[in-house]
Design an enzyme around this catalytic site. Structure first.
Site, PDB file in Angstrom:
ATOM      1  N   GLU A  71     -35.813  76.400-131.103  1.00 38.12           N
ATOM      2  CA  GLU A  71     -35.852  74.962-130.813  1.00 38.12           C
ATOM      3  C   GLU A  71     -35.902  74.761-129.314  1.00 38.12           C
ATOM      4  O   GLU A  71     -35.028  75.243-128.584  1.00 38.12           O
ATOM      5  CB  GLU A  71     -34.654  74.216-131.398  1.00 38.12           C
ATOM      6  CG  GLU A  71     -34.764  72.716-131.134  1.00 38.12           C
ATOM      7  CD  GLU A  71     -33.695  71.880-131.801  1.00 38.12           C
ATOM      8  OE1 GLU A  71     -33.780  70.634-131.713  1.00 38.12           O
ATOM      9  OE2 GLU A  71     -32.769  72.454-132.399  1.00 38.12           O
ATOM     10  N   ASP A 123     -35.538  77.585-118.409  1.00 40.20           N
ATOM     11  CA  ASP A 123     -36.850  76.992-118.635  1.00 40.20           C
ATOM     12  C   ASP A 123     -37.525  77.608-119.855  1.00 40.20           C
ATOM     13  O   ASP A 123     -37.629  78.833-119.977  1.00 40.20           O
ATOM     14  CB  ASP A 123     -37.707  77.215-117.387  1.00 40.20           C
ATOM     15  CG  ASP A 123     -39.136  76.767-117.575  1.00 40.20           C
ATOM     16  OD1 ASP A 123     -39.334  75.586-117.918  1.00 40.20           O
ATOM     17  OD2 ASP A 123     -40.053  77.587-117.391  1.00 40.20           O
ATOM     18  N   ASP A 146     -39.749  65.047-123.696  1.00 40.54           N
ATOM     19  CA  ASP A 146     -39.947  63.998-122.699  1.00 40.54           C
ATOM     20  C   ASP A 146     -41.410  63.559-122.731  1.00 40.54           C
ATOM     21  O   ASP A 146     -42.310  64.373-122.524  1.00 40.54           O
ATOM     22  CB  ASP A 146     -39.583  64.532-121.316  1.00 40.54           C
ATOM     23  CG  ASP A 146     -39.419  63.426-120.282  1.00 40.54           C
ATOM     24  OD1 ASP A 146     -40.125  62.403-120.397  1.00 40.54           O
ATOM     25  OD2 ASP A 146     -38.589  63.587-119.372  1.00 40.54           O
ATOM     26  N   ASP A 182     -41.781  59.899-130.740  1.00 46.18           N
ATOM     27  CA  ASP A 182     -41.826  58.468-131.033  1.00 46.18           C
ATOM     28  C   ASP A 182     -42.736  57.742-130.046  1.00 46.18           C
ATOM     29  O   ASP A 182     -42.672  56.518-129.929  1.00 46.18           O
ATOM     30  CB  ASP A 182     -40.420  57.864-131.040  1.00 46.18           C
ATOM     31  CG  ASP A 182     -39.652  58.121-129.747  1.00 46.18           C
ATOM     32  OD1 ASP A 182     -40.178  58.846-128.866  1.00 46.18           O
ATOM     33  OD2 ASP A 182     -38.531  57.607-129.605  1.00 46.18           O
TER      34      ASP A 182
END
Length: 249
Positions: A71, A123, A146, A182
């Site tokens: 994830e 990272d 993001d 979204d």
């Protein structure tokens, strides 16, 4: 309890890697609660894997052989916890850079006695490139990365062709990649980039219905009540193509 006010430790490379890739995050001064700070101090050594520039033995890291689901960017860990609880037979490797999120997930791991989650605080591009062996992942979750909504910042979005090429190379044949966002424009970019990746195959005509294993978070529920859309994409890794047979005379 009297907690130190010094910054909690960060598990990352000790020296710059020299990489020139565009990072998918910026360092923000995010608020961290005392309980999250305490969780990092107490539980990070137990449940984290330190960044290294060579592939890790995933079975040894989890203490057992099992399918590994990566994830990328687990936020505060709510979804990670719920999926790991529902799928105890899988190992979940969460990559996150922000201390508050790492501390929040460590609290969830401890409070729910979960032993199938490990954390790398580094990272994600460098973790994939250096620590994950080709063909070793059974699945990948990238939930609500993001969106970098300003056009001039779109180059900072995680889902880019070069990143997906690297990611697909670390997935085993038949492994799945599940993204959710979204932001409609980002969903369109995701669909375009993933559909163009030669090693990936879309499981649907375009977007996928939300699978049962991905729980709705409180923020997602609030957005849905306000009429905001959410787009899921589920792709699978194709089997490696066989080399062409040599021509015969």
């Amino acid at each position: 309890m009297n907690l130190s006010k010094s910054p909690p430790p960060v598990v990352t490379a000790q020296t710059p890697s020299g990489s020139t890739h565009i990072r998918s995050f910026v360092h923000r001064r995010a608020h961290i609660t005392p309980s999250q700070e305490q969780a990092i101090a107490e539980w990070l050594p137990r449940w984290s894997i330190r960044y290294q520039d060579t592939p890790i033995d995933l079975a040894a890291a989890f203490g057992r052989p099992a399918p590994v689901i990566l994830e990328i960017g687990f936020g505060m860990g709510e979804t990670t916890q719920k999926i790991a609880q529902a799928r105890p037979g899988d190992n979940f490797l969460g990559v996150e850079v922000f201390n508050a999120g790492v501390g929040a997930l460590l609290k969830r791991i401890h409070e729910n006695a979960l032993d199938n989650i490990r954390i790398i605080q580094h990272d994600a591009v460098e973790v994939l490139r250096d620590m994950i062996a080709p063909g070793s992942l059974a699945g990948v979750h990238i939930y609500f990365p993001d969106p970098w909504p300003k056009k001039r910042h779109h180059k900072r979005r995680l889902i880019q062709p070069a990143f997906i090429e690297l990611l697909a190379s670390r997935m085993a044949p038949g492994a799945y990649l599940h993204c959710a966002t979204d932001w409609e424009h980002y969903a369109q970019q995701m669909l375009e980039v993933l559909s163009a990746a030669p090693l990936l195959r879309n499981t649907c005509a375009d977007y996928a219905p939300r699978p049962d294993y991905r729980p709705l978070t409180k923020f997602e529920n609030r957005g849905l009540r306000l009429g905001h859309g959410v787009w899921d994409l589920i792709f699978t890794r194709r089997a490696a193509q066989a080399a062409p047979a040599p021509e015969t005379a």
